[in-house]
Write a protein that holds these residues in place. Structure first.
Motif, short mmCIF file in Angstrom:
data_model
loop_
_atom_site.label_atom_id
_atom_site.label_comp_id
_atom_site.label_asym_id
_atom_site.label_seq_id
_atom_site.Cartn_x
_atom_site.Cartn_y
_atom_site.Cartn_z
N SER A 144 -1.31 -24.09 -16.13
CA SER A 144 -2.39 -23.25 -16.67
C SER A 144 -3.51 -22.97 -15.67
CB SER A 144 -2.98 -23.90 -17.92
OG SER A 144 -3.54 -25.16 -17.61
N VAL A 145 -3.57 -23.68 -14.56
CA VAL A 145 -4.66 -23.46 -13.59
C VAL A 145 -4.21 -22.66 -12.37
CG1 VAL A 145 -5.88 -25.54 -14.32
CG2 VAL A 145 -4.37 -25.64 -12.34
N VAL A 146 -2.97 -22.17 -12.38
CA VAL A 146 -2.44 -21.45 -11.23
C VAL A 146 -2.11 -20.01 -11.62
CG1 VAL A 146 -0.61 -21.39 -9.48
CG2 VAL A 146 -1.49 -23.59 -10.28
N THR A 147 -2.57 -19.09 -10.79
CA THR A 147 -2.26 -17.67 -10.99
C THR A 147 -1.76 -17.09 -9.67
OG1 THR A 147 -4.53 -17.00 -10.47
CG2 THR A 147 -3.98 -17.29 -12.80
N VAL A 148 -1.02 -16.01 -9.78
CA VAL A 148 -0.58 -15.28 -8.60
C VAL A 148 -1.29 -13.94 -8.63
CG1 VAL A 148 1.40 -14.27 -7.40
CG2 VAL A 148 1.66 -16.45 -8.59
N GLN A 149 -1.99 -13.65 -7.53
CA GLN A 149 -2.75 -12.41 -7.44
C GLN A 149 -2.20 -11.53 -6.33
OE1 GLN A 149 -6.72 -13.78 -6.61
NE2 GLN A 149 -7.23 -14.02 -8.77
N ALA A 150 -2.22 -10.23 -6.59
CA ALA A 150 -1.85 -9.28 -5.55
C ALA A 150 -3.13 -8.87 -4.84
CB ALA A 150 -1.17 -8.05 -6.16
N LYS A 151 -3.09 -8.87 -3.54
CA LYS A 151 -4.26 -8.50 -2.75
C LYS A 151 -3.84 -7.40 -1.79
CE LYS A 151 -8.24 -10.61 -0.79
NZ LYS A 151 -9.05 -11.77 -0.70
N GLN A 152 -4.59 -6.30 -1.79
CA GLN A 152 -4.24 -5.17 -0.94
C GLN A 152 -4.87 -5.31 0.44
OE1 GLN A 152 -5.36 -1.62 -3.06
NE2 GLN A 152 -3.33 -1.52 -4.01
N TYR A 153 -4.16 -4.78 1.43
CA TYR A 153 -4.68 -4.75 2.79
C TYR A 153 -4.31 -3.41 3.42
CZ TYR A 153 0.09 -6.12 4.08
OH TYR A 153 1.45 -6.17 4.24
N PRO A 154 -5.13 -2.95 4.35
CA PRO A 154 -4.88 -1.63 4.96
C PRO A 154 -3.58 -1.63 5.75
CG PRO A 154 -7.01 -2.54 5.65
CD PRO A 154 -6.34 -3.58 4.84
N ALA A 155 -2.83 -0.52 5.61
CA ALA A 155 -1.56 -0.37 6.33
C ALA A 155 -1.52 0.98 7.04
CB ALA A 155 -0.40 -0.51 5.36
N GLY A 156 -2.66 1.48 7.41
CA GLY A 156 -2.73 2.78 8.07
C GLY A 156 -3.81 3.61 7.40
N LYS A 157 -3.90 4.85 7.83
CA LYS A 157 -4.92 5.74 7.29
C LYS A 157 -4.61 6.05 5.83
CE LYS A 157 -7.37 9.98 8.20
NZ LYS A 157 -7.55 11.13 9.07
N ASN A 158 -5.54 5.66 4.96
CA ASN A 158 -5.43 5.88 3.51
C ASN A 158 -4.17 5.26 2.90
OD1 ASN A 158 -7.85 7.32 3.49
ND2 ASN A 158 -6.79 9.21 4.05
N ALA A 159 -3.65 4.22 3.52
CA ALA A 159 -2.46 3.56 3.00
C ALA A 159 -2.73 2.06 2.90
CB ALA A 159 -1.26 3.82 3.91
N TYR A 160 -2.17 1.45 1.86
CA TYR A 160 -2.36 0.02 1.65
C TYR A 160 -1.04 -0.64 1.29
CZ TYR A 160 -7.34 0.95 1.57
OH TYR A 160 -8.60 1.33 1.93
N ASN A 161 -0.90 -1.86 1.71
CA ASN A 161 0.20 -2.71 1.29
C ASN A 161 -0.37 -3.80 0.42
OD1 ASN A 161 2.23 -1.33 2.62
ND2 ASN A 161 2.15 -2.62 4.44
N SER A 162 0.49 -4.52 -0.23
CA SER A 162 0.05 -5.58 -1.12
C SER A 162 0.75 -6.88 -0.75
CB SER A 162 0.38 -5.18 -2.56
OG SER A 162 -0.13 -6.12 -3.45
N ALA A 163 -0.02 -7.98 -0.80
CA ALA A 163 0.54 -9.31 -0.56
C ALA A 163 0.14 -10.18 -1.75
CB ALA A 163 -0.01 -9.89 0.73
N THR A 164 0.95 -11.15 -2.07
CA THR A 164 0.63 -12.03 -3.19
C THR A 164 0.08 -13.36 -2.68
OG1 THR A 164 2.89 -12.85 -3.30
CG2 THR A 164 2.33 -11.01 -4.75
#
Length: 139
Positions: free
Chosen positions: A79-99
């Motif tokens: 109950s105390v653990v969550t998985v979050q997606a976090k975005q990071y830049p991957a170029g001009k106006n583009a983002y990737n996501s990491a968990t």
């Protein structure tokens, strides 16, 4: 001859009093936690650093951290653990996501308090037993 001119501005603030009605939110289904020591005992504290590349990309702290390995903490106290997606830049106006697996350390506090209380009960019981044994031995 030049003359310095100074201006003085007066700033007036008008404050309005707003009445806010507060409603108490009640807790439901309140139950004591009886196995907190067991849950806390399964947690393995660690120190760690985030991978330098990911720390930069995701703006995570580069310094040494203290905590728990997410997967291990999830098996001990899900109950105390969550998985979050976090975005990071991957170029001009583009983002990737990491968990990222996150542990809600604030939610662990009640379990820590409960485990301390359980340990104190065990200590008190052992003290009584020791006192009883000493009393029997002195007779």
């Amino acid at each position: 001859m030049k003359r310095a001119i100074s201006f003085c501005f007066a700033v007036f603030t008008i404050s309005a009093s707003l009445k806010v009605s507060a409603q108490e939110v009640t807790q439901a289904n309140v139950k004591p936690v009886s196995n907190s020591l067991e849950m806390v005992s399964k947690l393995q504290p660690v120190s760690f650093n985030y991978d330098k590349t990911w720390a930069e990309k995701l703006k995570l702290p580069a310094t040494s951290q203290y905590g728990f390995v997410g997967a291990e903490a999830k098996s001990a106290v899900p109950s105390v653990v969550t998985v979050q997606a976090k975005q990071y830049p991957a170029g001009k106006n583009a983002y990737n996501s990491a968990t990222i697996t996150k542990v809600d350390y604030e939610s662990l506090i009640p379990l820590l308090v409960g485990s301390i209380k359980e340990q104190q009960q065990q200590i008190d019981e052992l003290k009584r037993e020791l006192h009883s044994l000493k009393s029997q031995a002195s007779k």
